[in-house]
Each structure stands twice: as C-alpha cells, then as structure tokens.
Scaffold this active site. Sequence first.
Site, mmCIF file in Angstrom:
data_model
loop_
_atom_site.group_PDB
_atom_site.id
_atom_site.type_symbol
_atom_site.label_atom_id
_atom_site.label_comp_id
_atom_site.label_asym_id
_atom_site.label_seq_id
_atom_site.Cartn_x
_atom_site.Cartn_y
_atom_site.Cartn_z
ATOM 1 N N VAL B 77 0.950 -1.093 0.019
ATOM 2 C CA VAL B 77 0.122 0.045 -0.064
ATOM 3 C C VAL B 77 0.910 1.268 0.013
ATOM 4 O O VAL B 77 1.834 1.341 0.727
ATOM 5 C CB VAL B 77 -1.020 0.125 1.240
ATOM 6 N N CYS B 78 0.660 2.038 -0.885
ATOM 7 C CA CYS B 78 1.213 3.538 -0.897
ATOM 8 C C CYS B 78 1.312 4.162 0.526
ATOM 9 O O CYS B 78 -0.072 4.468 0.581
ATOM 10 C CB CYS B 78 0.960 4.352 -2.233
ATOM 11 N N ILE B 79 2.201 4.421 1.219
ATOM 12 C CA ILE B 79 1.704 5.218 2.169
ATOM 13 C C ILE B 79 1.392 6.611 2.007
ATOM 14 O O ILE B 79 0.526 6.865 3.193
ATOM 15 C CB ILE B 79 3.542 5.343 3.119
#
Lengths: 120, 119
Positions: B77-79
Amino acid sequence: MTPKSFLFVNRKAPQGSAHAAEMLDAALIAASFDQHVHLAFLDDGVFQLVGGQRPELLGQRDLGTAFSELGEYDIDHIWVERDSLSERGLSEADLTIPVTLVDRAALAALMARIDVVISA
Amino acid sequence: MKFAILVTAGPFNRQAAGSALAFARAVLDSEHELVRVFFYSDGVHSANRLAAPANDEHNLVRDWSRLATERGVDLVVCIAAGLRRGVREANLAPGFRISGLGQLVEAGILADRLITFGA
C-alpha cells in the site's frame, strides 16, 4: 537494475479528482529512481498544462509549479495529443511548459515501444 | 512471464478493483509469476481492515488478505496515498504492508508486464 522507460498517461482534468496529482507524484518518484520517464497528456488531461489556474481556491495543490520543475527531475519527454487540444479550443500557446505535439497514431506507437505504461 | 498489478480503483465503487483480484488469481493459477500488487489512489481502501461491507456484498479486503496468506502474494500500500485516506498500520488488513511509491517503480522494473486496474 537496468533502467526502463515509463510512460505516465494523464487523461483527467487537474481538479475534480486526485488522478492528476497522484500521477505526477508517481512520475517524480520514477524519475528519482533514474528511470526514463515520459509524460503524455490527452483527453481532459491537457487541461493540466493550461496556465492561469488558481487551484488554491479549491484547496488543491498547484501542479503548475511542479510541472515547471520537471527539468530538474530530467523529465523532458512531454507529449501532448494534438486533437485533444483542438477539440477543447486550446493550442500549444495555452500551455505553460514546452511540449511535443503528437497525433494519436504517434502516441499509440510511443506506447508500443515504452516498457511500462501507467494510466489514470 | 512476470506480472505486476497496480490497483488505483476503490474496492467498493469500481468493478476494476474486483477485476484486479480476479486477474491476480488467474496469474497465480497459471504458469506465470505475480511479482507484486501495488495499491495506489483509491485502491488503498482495499487494505482497510475496518471496512465492513454487508454479508451479501463482495468483501475485497478479506479476499486480498486471504490471497496474501494462502498464496504468499506481496501486497503493498502506498504510504502517502494511504495516509491521506486514513489507511495506516493501525488499521491495515492482514497480508498487506505499507511502503513508498518506489515499490511501484521497482515492480515495473522487475515485471515483464505491469497491469493497471483503475477508474
């Protein structure tokens, strides 16, 4: 790892969704990883490059500033689809940064030879 | 062939999010390899374990988690996209991990094909 060519295809208007801002973020990261980054603007995506916008009135980020700094990321392949401009009453003179105008067939040929195409 | 998947579609408003899961399963059931699934934009909602769809609705969060647990798929998941949408370590569904956009770039480098499931 051998660098690859990445093409980020921008088809959405700068406001109205997060697409434009998040695509730009991804393109900048790819460039910072020393990949060969291309940006293409077509359909409503051409509005992202039009000058005189005031996105701060919507509480949105000003993408224009980031676009003007693309050279610092060595992103200098910026393609704009010609018909998308004319269909919207725009011309190259309305755009804030230097671009290369291409027709749809040329854009398709570009996509065919790029390693990684990311679209939004 | 090595595939990577980019999911930018939200799990409960776009069919593309369900299609991404189906595509991932198809890759895993074939002779091909799935390098990584990267969740970006509204795709990050697929990693929110607080999501509680009704019983007769497709629970994509649960199904991605199962895929990671049972098949060892790397779900990232992209932070930045996650934080602005309230998806963080505290409510991350099992099997997902949080990292940066560099993981998307790396997936594009490692894979022969990066397939986007978006809006």
